[in-house]
Design a protein around this motif. Sequence first.
Motif, PDB file in Angstrom:
ATOM      1  N   ALA A 138      49.292  43.542  53.281  1.00  0.00           N
ATOM      2  CA  ALA A 138      48.038  42.564  52.386  1.00  0.00           C
ATOM      3  C   ALA A 138      48.440  41.035  52.003  1.00  0.00           C
ATOM      4  CB  ALA A 138      48.648  43.541  51.690  1.00  0.00           C
ATOM      5  N   VAL A 139      46.924  40.898  51.608  1.00  0.00           N
ATOM      6  CA  VAL A 139      47.499  39.560  51.992  1.00  0.00           C
ATOM      7  C   VAL A 139      46.090  39.153  50.613  1.00  0.00           C
ATOM      8  CG1 VAL A 139      47.135  36.954  52.531  1.00  0.00           C
ATOM      9  CG2 VAL A 139      47.662  39.007  54.112  1.00  0.00           C
ATOM     10  N   ALA A 140      46.554  38.499  49.733  1.00  0.00           N
ATOM     11  CA  ALA A 140      46.270  37.450  48.763  1.00  0.00           C
ATOM     12  C   ALA A 140      46.583  36.071  49.121  1.00  0.00           C
ATOM     13  CB  ALA A 140      46.433  37.752  47.407  1.00  0.00           C
ATOM     14  N   LEU A 145      38.193  29.729  43.960  1.00  0.00           N
ATOM     15  CA  LEU A 145      37.626  31.265  43.247  1.00  0.00           C
ATOM     16  C   LEU A 145      38.926  31.687  42.429  1.00  0.00           C
ATOM     17  CD1 LEU A 145      35.929  32.465  45.321  1.00  0.00           C
ATOM     18  CD2 LEU A 145      35.047  30.695  43.567  1.00  0.00           C
ATOM     19  N   GLY A 146      40.344  31.224  42.081  1.00  0.00           N
ATOM     20  CA  GLY A 146      41.006  32.028  42.084  1.00  0.00           C
ATOM     21  C   GLY A 146      41.820  33.212  43.017  1.00  0.00           C
ATOM     22  N   ARG A 147      43.215  33.626  42.457  1.00  0.00           N
ATOM     23  CA  ARG A 147      43.825  34.507  43.771  1.00  0.00           C
ATOM     24  C   ARG A 147      42.723  35.814  44.257  1.00  0.00           C
ATOM     25  NH1 ARG A 147      49.410  36.037  42.123  1.00  0.00           N
ATOM     26  NH2 ARG A 147      49.875  33.998  42.443  1.00  0.00           N
ATOM     27  N   MET A 148      42.312  35.066  45.866  1.00  0.00           N
ATOM     28  CA  MET A 148      41.771  36.588  46.605  1.00  0.00           C
ATOM     29  C   MET A 148      42.665  37.018  47.217  1.00  0.00           C
ATOM     30  SD  MET A 148      38.133  35.716  48.486  1.00  0.00           S
ATOM     31  CE  MET A 148      39.824  35.631  50.319  1.00  0.00           C
ATOM     32  N   GLY A 149      42.125  38.792  47.836  1.00  0.00           N
ATOM     33  CA  GLY A 149      42.734  39.583  47.958  1.00  0.00           C
ATOM     34  C   GLY A 149      41.671  39.762  48.905  1.00  0.00           C
ATOM     35  N   MET A 150      42.319  40.086  50.260  1.00  0.00           N
ATOM     36  CA  MET A 150      41.644  40.195  51.552  1.00  0.00           C
ATOM     37  C   MET A 150      41.341  41.238  52.408  1.00  0.00           C
ATOM     38  SD  MET A 150      43.658  36.095  53.403  1.00  0.00           S
ATOM     39  CE  MET A 150      41.946  36.580  54.991  1.00  0.00           C
ATOM     40  N   ALA A 164      46.676  47.270  45.376  1.00  0.00           N
ATOM     41  CA  ALA A 164      47.636  46.007  45.670  1.00  0.00           C
ATOM     42  C   ALA A 164      47.186  44.978  45.529  1.00  0.00           C
ATOM     43  CB  ALA A 164      47.770  46.979  47.116  1.00  0.00           C
ATOM     44  N   LEU A 165      46.142  44.997  45.776  1.00  0.00           N
ATOM     45  CA  LEU A 165      45.539  43.360  45.914  1.00  0.00           C
ATOM     46  C   LEU A 165      45.566  43.166  43.998  1.00  0.00           C
ATOM     47  CD1 LEU A 165      43.539  43.347  48.894  1.00  0.00           C
ATOM     48  CD2 LEU A 165      45.393  42.185  48.789  1.00  0.00           C
ATOM     49  N   SER A 166      44.799  43.954  43.660  1.00  0.00           N
ATOM     50  CA  SER A 166      44.665  43.882  42.047  1.00  0.00           C
ATOM     51  C   SER A 166      45.907  43.656  41.683  1.00  0.00           C
ATOM     52  CB  SER A 166      43.427  44.545  41.489  1.00  0.00           C
ATOM     53  OG  SER A 166      44.303  46.327  41.621  1.00  0.00           O
ATOM     54  N   ILE A 197      34.604  47.818  40.125  1.00  0.00           N
ATOM     55  CA  ILE A 197      35.025  47.959  38.399  1.00  0.00           C
ATOM     56  C   ILE A 197      35.995  48.457  38.922  1.00  0.00           C
ATOM     57  CG2 ILE A 197      34.562  50.170  37.270  1.00  0.00           C
ATOM     58  CD1 ILE A 197      31.356  50.637  38.075  1.00  0.00           C
ATOM     59  N   GLU A 198      36.629  49.227  39.376  1.00  0.00           N
ATOM     60  CA  GLU A 198      38.106  49.699  39.588  1.00  0.00           C
ATOM     61  C   GLU A 198      39.126  48.204  39.751  1.00  0.00           C
ATOM     62  OE1 GLU A 198      37.940  53.269  42.855  1.00  0.00           O
ATOM     63  OE2 GLU A 198      39.003  51.582  43.624  1.00  0.00           O
ATOM     64  N   ALA A 199      38.740  47.424  40.257  1.00  0.00           N
ATOM     65  CA  ALA A 199      39.846  46.538  39.494  1.00  0.00           C
ATOM     66  C   ALA A 199      39.426  45.106  38.771  1.00  0.00           C
ATOM     67  CB  ALA A 199      39.757  45.020  41.037  1.00  0.00           C
TER      68      ALA A 199
END
Length: 274
Positions: A138-140, A145-150, A164-166, A197-199
């Motif tokens: 996984a990659v962030a 915009l701030g930290r972004m999960g890909m 994992a990203l959040s 919503i979850e994150a």
Amino acid sequence: MKIALAQTTTGIDPAANAHALVAAIQEAGRAGAAMLFTPEMSGLLDRDRARAATSIRTEADDAVLAAVAEAARSAGIWVHLGSLALRRDDGMLANRGFVIDARGAVRARYDKMHLFDVDLPSGERWRESASYAAGERAVAVDTPLGRMGMTICYDLRFPDLFRALSDAGARVLSVPAAFTRPTGAAHWHVLLRARAIEAGAFVVAAAQTGVHEDGRETYGHSLVVDPWGEVLLDMGAEAGVGFVELDLGLVDRVQARVPALRHRRAIGAVDVAS
């Protein structure tokens, strides 16, 4: 902060696709967007494997990636290039996304972890794993915009990746996609809203749309969803560039209102009663 999404009907000619991406970057830059998001397989969309193989290059030799990086530098804008089909050293292909900064430098790479191998009720049959190797990490990445999960497309169905990203501090989750029409109509909106919503994070999902040169049909409806689950932008079925303003402070306000991230617990073995 203003962002832009390019909704495209990518074809089988990488040069034509690169030209369209550069035009979208220029439009987004002129409009004052901080970042442009493009769909999965922005450089080539071709289910004819033999024909596609003649156009797929290594990352170092990919003309679409080079054109996008130069356009980002010229326009002074960050770009999430949703993904490209690239050839790896071992002969397998990678479905790889990139985050490119306003100087044209690659800040992050992500290879799609979950591969789309399904038989749909419509008769469509997809075997992504026949050609592509799955990513393993996984990659962030930190962006304006701030930290972004890909993530990429089919990853959307696997909430553990988004967790994992959040957990890594992602405040924006990007989901470039080429959803089929049947799966898009059934699941696209509800899954993207659920992940937001979850994150307690923004979800940005640039999508392919329409009837493509290779005969496939994609759903479109590029979406931006806020941390409360509200849809801020839905681009419908037409190709083009869309814009939306993000209130980045909303992430903190929503996470304070519903502190679910702080209440997460690791789940071990499941007791099955009979």
